[in-house]
Design an enzyme around this catalytic site. Structure first.
Site, mmCIF file in Angstrom:
data_model
loop_
_atom_site.group_PDB
_atom_site.id
_atom_site.type_symbol
_atom_site.label_atom_id
_atom_site.label_comp_id
_atom_site.label_asym_id
_atom_site.label_seq_id
_atom_site.Cartn_x
_atom_site.Cartn_y
_atom_site.Cartn_z
ATOM 1 N N HIS A 271 0.818 -1.220 0.000
ATOM 2 C CA HIS A 271 0.000 0.000 0.000
ATOM 3 C C HIS A 271 0.847 1.264 0.000
ATOM 4 O O HIS A 271 1.881 1.345 0.670
ATOM 5 C CB HIS A 271 -0.983 0.001 1.180
ATOM 6 C CG HIS A 271 -0.380 0.100 2.535
ATOM 7 N ND1 HIS A 271 -0.157 1.300 3.181
ATOM 8 C CD2 HIS A 271 0.034 -0.860 3.401
ATOM 9 C CE1 HIS A 271 0.351 1.074 4.378
ATOM 10 N NE2 HIS A 271 0.489 -0.229 4.537
ATOM 11 N N ASP B 167 6.482 2.156 6.125
ATOM 12 C CA ASP B 167 5.214 1.424 6.116
ATOM 13 C C ASP B 167 4.256 2.205 5.209
ATOM 14 O O ASP B 167 3.718 3.220 5.612
ATOM 15 C CB ASP B 167 4.669 1.336 7.535
ATOM 16 C CG ASP B 167 3.257 0.779 7.614
ATOM 17 O OD1 ASP B 167 2.839 0.092 6.675
ATOM 18 O OD2 ASP B 167 2.573 1.070 8.601
ATOM 19 N N GLU C 210 -5.121 1.141 2.995
ATOM 20 C CA GLU C 210 -4.788 0.116 3.982
ATOM 21 C C GLU C 210 -4.756 0.674 5.397
ATOM 22 O O GLU C 210 -5.207 0.009 6.340
ATOM 23 C CB GLU C 210 -3.428 -0.502 3.640
ATOM 24 C CG GLU C 210 -3.121 -1.799 4.414
ATOM 25 C CD GLU C 210 -2.510 -1.558 5.793
ATOM 26 O OE1 GLU C 210 -2.458 -2.508 6.591
ATOM 27 O OE2 GLU C 210 -2.073 -0.417 6.075
ATOM 28 N N GLU C 211 -4.244 1.881 5.566
ATOM 29 C CA GLU C 211 -4.110 2.436 6.911
ATOM 30 C C GLU C 211 -5.457 2.674 7.593
ATOM 31 O O GLU C 211 -5.518 2.843 8.807
ATOM 32 C CB GLU C 211 -3.303 3.744 6.879
ATOM 33 C CG GLU C 211 -1.841 3.586 6.492
ATOM 34 C CD GLU C 211 -1.015 2.826 7.508
ATOM 35 O OE1 GLU C 211 -1.555 2.406 8.556
ATOM 36 O OE2 GLU C 211 0.189 2.635 7.257
ATOM 37 N N ASP D 162 3.978 -6.174 3.489
ATOM 38 C CA ASP D 162 3.851 -5.056 4.410
ATOM 39 C C ASP D 162 4.907 -5.214 5.492
ATOM 40 O O ASP D 162 5.482 -6.292 5.661
ATOM 41 C CB ASP D 162 2.438 -5.021 5.005
ATOM 42 C CG ASP D 162 1.990 -3.622 5.396
ATOM 43 O OD1 ASP D 162 2.868 -2.779 5.661
ATOM 44 O OD2 ASP D 162 0.769 -3.383 5.450
ATOM 45 N N HIS E 104 4.902 3.306 12.674
ATOM 46 C CA HIS E 104 3.940 4.392 12.855
ATOM 47 C C HIS E 104 4.537 5.559 13.645
ATOM 48 O O HIS E 104 3.807 6.312 14.280
ATOM 49 C CB HIS E 104 2.641 3.900 13.498
ATOM 50 C CG HIS E 104 1.762 3.180 12.529
ATOM 51 N ND1 HIS E 104 0.432 2.931 12.773
ATOM 52 C CD2 HIS E 104 2.013 2.663 11.306
ATOM 53 C CE1 HIS E 104 -0.090 2.290 11.734
ATOM 54 N NE2 HIS E 104 0.861 2.112 10.832
#
Length: 349
Positions: free
Chosen positions: A70, A187, A221-222, A242, A322
């Protein structure tokens, strides 16, 4: 055997993380990926959600594979324009306000104008706020200081900034001589770069894949639903690429490919997992098996949507996910190797 050049992959990752693309505002980075694939004469199409699907025809056209990564990232959206001329934020994706304190950012208006700013605590100055370090990092206390001469909500609106405008974070990407790559949004743009380089290798080497293989570059995706649709009825195996999450009790590191056994959605397909491990061992690829307790992927979204598929998850190990992310070129390389062999392997029975 020639693997995709890892230095080229890292250069591509650096380009990708530098394109702002918070979930909900990903057209620029999807267009970048689309142009990259079009230059390779790869068949592509966009889905209605704005994601991109690339297809490489294989020897077997009745049984398909799908790999996904993603391009959408964490970000924010303007919730309120304060009387002071500062902005209150609403977060996009699963992260904490403390991870963006002090970060430079960009506000993009609906007209496409870009303004810079900094995300700060309202009570930042220790010369003014006696208990500056004790205030909670939350929506009420954190704000964006816009780098324009604005001192009221009306002055901010005169710039074209309004509630609903997207805010992206400066990635601060660095590629270091030691082999480390540190940046926000590894990510999952590290995985996107890996997949794009893999596609390039398949095309330039004119590899005949055993099965028609689709590559979904997803863009939601997030927020939980990037890879839950556009899966053909012929798709048997669905592999999400991922990040592997690192921390206390985790096996994942920054130097190998992480093969996920289970995440918050439950176990991944056992036979596919064993096949991935077998490929890694046969080809002397460094890997770690791991469980991510507070994690979901496009593959788990696909399963939740009722798709009858075999699902798996692999990816490079990412430290401080994150937040202030980092990986190593070794992890990029090992993930690339595993995927190179995977797309040429036999499906699980």
């Amino acid at each position: 055997m020639t693997y995709p050049n890892v230095q080229d992959t890292v250069s591509l990752i650096k380009e990708l993380v530098s394109i702002p693309s918070p979930s909900g505002n990903t057209n620029k980075v999807i267009s970048f990926v689309e142009d990259y694939l079009n230059k390779l004469n790869v068949e592509t199409k966009r889905n209605r959600k704005g994601g991109l699907i690339a297809t490489i025809r294989g020897k077997d056209t009745e049984n398909h594979r799908m790999l996904t990564a993603h391009v959408d990232t964490l970000g924010a959206i303007v919730k309120e324009i304060k009387p002071s001329g500062r902005l209150k934020l609403d977060l996009i994706g699963g992260f904490r306000y403390n991870s963006i304190e002090g970060e430079y950012c960009e506000i993009e208006t609906s007209a496409g104008d870009i303004y810079s700013g900094t995300i700060l605590m309202h009570q930042t100055s220790v010369h003014v706020y006696k208990n500056a370090g004790k205030y909670e990092r939350n929506q009420d206390n954190m704000e964006v200081r816009i780098d324009e001469k604005v001192h009221s909500a009306d002055e901010v609106r005169s710039l074209g900034i309004e509630v609903g405008d997207f805010v992206s974070f400066d990635p601060r990407v660095q590629v270091l001589p030691s082999g480390y790559i540190k940046s926000r949004h590894l990510d999952d743009k590290a995985s996107v770069g890996i997949l794009l380089q893999l596609i390039k290798q398949v095309v330039t080497e004119k590899l005949q894949l055993p099965y028609t293989t689709q590559f979904l570059i997803s863009n939601n995706e997030e927020i939980g639903y990037g890879g839950n649709s556009n899966i053909t009825p012929e798709t048997v195996e669905y592999l999400a690429v991922d990040m592997g999450a690192m921390g206390d009790g985790q096996a994942t590191d920054e130097y190998t490919v992480s093969i996920c056994v289970k995440d918050a959605s439950g176990p991944y397909h056992y036979e596919l997992r064993k096949n991935l491990v077998s490929l890694a061992k046969e080809n002397k690829i460094g890997f770690k098996l791991d469980i991510y307790p507070y994690y979901g992927s496009d593959a788990s979204a696909a399963i939740r949507s009722g798709n009858d598929i075999v699902h798996g998850l692999v990816g490079p190990g990412i430290d401080s996910s994150h937040a202030f992310e980092r990986t190593h070129i070794s992890s990029i390389e090992e993930t690339t190797k595993l995927l190179y062999h995977y797309v040429q392997s036999k499906m699980v029975d």
